[in-house]
Design a protein around this motif. Structure first.
Motif, PDB file in Angstrom:
ATOM      1  N   ARG A  19      61.231  21.475  56.174  1.00  0.00           N
ATOM      2  CA  ARG A  19      61.452  21.734  57.757  1.00  0.00           C
ATOM      3  C   ARG A  19      62.728  22.323  58.104  1.00  0.00           C
ATOM      4  N   GLN A  20      63.617  21.969  57.163  1.00  0.00           N
ATOM      5  CA  GLN A  20      65.089  22.335  57.455  1.00  0.00           C
ATOM      6  C   GLN A  20      65.140  23.821  56.863  1.00  0.00           C
ATOM      7  N   SER A  21      64.240  24.157  55.790  1.00  0.00           N
ATOM      8  CA  SER A  21      64.359  25.589  55.461  1.00  0.00           C
ATOM      9  C   SER A  21      63.644  26.457  56.169  1.00  0.00           C
ATOM     10  N   GLY A  22      62.944  26.124  57.246  1.00  0.00           N
ATOM     11  CA  GLY A  22      62.406  27.048  58.353  1.00  0.00           C
ATOM     12  C   GLY A  22      60.905  26.889  58.307  1.00  0.00           C
ATOM     13  N   TYR A  23      60.277  26.998  59.462  1.00  0.00           N
ATOM     14  CA  TYR A  23      58.890  26.913  59.735  1.00  0.00           C
ATOM     15  C   TYR A  23      58.495  27.937  60.682  1.00  0.00           C
ATOM     16  N   LEU A  40      60.690  32.211  62.469  1.00  0.00           N
ATOM     17  CA  LEU A  40      60.713  30.925  61.902  1.00  0.00           C
ATOM     18  C   LEU A  40      62.094  30.153  62.572  1.00  0.00           C
ATOM     19  N   SER A  41      61.946  28.772  62.546  1.00  0.00           N
ATOM     20  CA  SER A  41      62.885  27.854  62.972  1.00  0.00           C
ATOM     21  C   SER A  41      64.115  28.038  62.831  1.00  0.00           C
ATOM     22  N   SER A  42      64.453  28.760  61.661  1.00  0.00           N
ATOM     23  CA  SER A  42      65.783  28.922  61.190  1.00  0.00           C
ATOM     24  C   SER A  42      66.400  30.231  61.748  1.00  0.00           C
ATOM     25  N   VAL A  44      65.117  33.168  61.421  1.00  0.00           N
ATOM     26  CA  VAL A  44      64.701  34.517  60.584  1.00  0.00           C
ATOM     27  C   VAL A  44      63.471  34.742  61.349  1.00  0.00           C
ATOM     28  N   ARG A  88      56.512  30.578  54.270  1.00  0.00           N
ATOM     29  CA  ARG A  88      57.519  29.988  53.581  1.00  0.00           C
ATOM     30  C   ARG A  88      58.231  30.998  52.687  1.00  0.00           C
TER      31      ARG A  88
END
Length: 89
Positions: A19-23, A40-42, A44, A88
Protein backbone atom coordinates in the motif's frame (compact mmCIF):
# COMPACT_ATOMS: atom_id res chain seq x y z
CA UNK A 1 -4.32 -24.62 7.88
CA UNK A 2 -3.19 -22.52 10.80
CA UNK A 3 -0.72 -19.69 10.67
CA UNK A 4 1.42 -18.43 13.48
CA UNK A 5 1.25 -14.92 14.91
CA UNK A 6 4.63 -14.28 13.31
CA UNK A 7 3.37 -15.36 9.87
CA UNK A 8 0.25 -13.23 10.30
CA UNK A 9 2.26 -10.14 11.27
CA UNK A 10 4.61 -10.72 8.32
CA UNK A 11 1.62 -10.86 5.96
CA UNK A 12 0.18 -7.67 7.44
CA UNK A 13 3.53 -5.95 6.97
CA UNK A 14 3.78 -7.11 3.32
CA UNK A 15 0.30 -5.69 2.69
CA UNK A 16 1.23 -2.38 4.27
CA UNK A 17 4.45 -2.25 2.24
CA UNK A 18 2.44 -2.76 -0.96
CA UNK A 19 0.00 0.00 0.00
CA UNK A 20 2.87 2.38 0.72
CA UNK A 21 4.35 1.76 -2.73
CA UNK A 22 1.14 2.87 -4.41
CA UNK A 23 -2.15 1.38 -5.49
CA UNK A 24 -4.75 2.35 -8.06
CA UNK A 25 -7.29 4.90 -6.87
CA UNK A 26 -8.89 5.70 -10.23
CA UNK A 27 -8.79 4.63 -13.84
CA UNK A 28 -10.21 6.01 -17.03
CA UNK A 29 -10.11 5.25 -20.72
CA UNK A 30 -8.65 8.03 -22.87
CA UNK A 31 -10.49 7.42 -26.15
CA UNK A 32 -8.63 10.17 -28.02
CA UNK A 33 -5.25 8.53 -27.35
CA UNK A 34 -6.67 4.98 -27.01
CA UNK A 35 -4.97 4.39 -23.68
CA UNK A 36 -5.74 3.50 -20.09
CA UNK A 37 -4.91 6.17 -17.51
CA UNK A 38 -4.46 4.99 -13.91
CA UNK A 39 -3.91 7.31 -10.95
CA UNK A 40 -1.96 5.72 -8.09
CA UNK A 41 -2.16 6.69 -4.44
CA UNK A 42 1.48 7.73 -4.61
CA UNK A 43 0.65 10.51 -7.08
CA UNK A 44 2.09 8.61 -10.03
CA UNK A 45 -0.06 8.52 -13.17
CA UNK A 46 0.38 5.50 -15.42
CA UNK A 47 -0.71 5.69 -19.07
CA UNK A 48 -0.72 2.49 -21.09
CA UNK A 49 -1.67 2.11 -24.77
CA UNK A 50 -4.60 -0.30 -25.02
CA UNK A 51 -2.88 -2.59 -27.53
CA UNK A 52 -0.35 -3.47 -24.81
CA UNK A 53 -3.04 -4.77 -22.42
CA UNK A 54 -3.92 -8.19 -23.79
CA UNK A 55 -7.09 -8.55 -21.69
CA UNK A 56 -8.52 -5.24 -22.95
CA UNK A 57 -6.95 -4.79 -26.39
CA UNK A 58 -10.07 -5.70 -28.36
CA UNK A 59 -12.61 -4.30 -25.94
CA UNK A 60 -15.47 -2.10 -27.04
CA UNK A 61 -14.67 1.60 -26.45
CA UNK A 62 -18.09 2.12 -24.82
CA UNK A 63 -17.29 -0.61 -22.29
CA UNK A 64 -13.83 0.85 -21.65
CA UNK A 65 -15.40 4.24 -20.92
CA UNK A 66 -17.08 2.62 -17.91
CA UNK A 67 -13.91 1.20 -16.36
CA UNK A 68 -13.66 1.47 -12.59
CA UNK A 69 -11.50 0.36 -9.71
CA UNK A 70 -13.00 -2.17 -7.33
CA UNK A 71 -11.46 -3.94 -4.31
CA UNK A 72 -10.93 -7.10 -6.37
CA UNK A 73 -9.57 -5.55 -9.55
CA UNK A 74 -10.51 -3.37 -12.47
CA UNK A 75 -13.91 -3.78 -14.01
CA UNK A 76 -15.42 -2.71 -17.31
CA UNK A 77 -19.20 -3.10 -17.39
CA UNK A 78 -18.97 -6.30 -15.33
CA UNK A 79 -17.60 -8.34 -18.24
CA UNK A 80 -13.93 -7.46 -18.56
CA UNK A 81 -11.43 -7.79 -15.75
CA UNK A 82 -7.80 -6.89 -15.41
CA UNK A 83 -5.87 -8.01 -12.32
CA UNK A 84 -4.98 -5.28 -9.88
CA UNK A 85 -1.39 -6.47 -9.95
CA UNK A 86 -1.01 -4.94 -13.40
CA UNK A 87 -1.02 -1.49 -11.82
CA UNK A 88 1.95 -2.20 -9.55
CA UNK A 89 5.35 -1.27 -10.88
Amino acid sequence: MEISDQEFQAAVQRGEDLRQSGYAVSAEYDALQNRLVVDLSSGVIVMVPMHLIQELAGADPEALAKIEISPRGWRCTGRLWMPMCMCRA
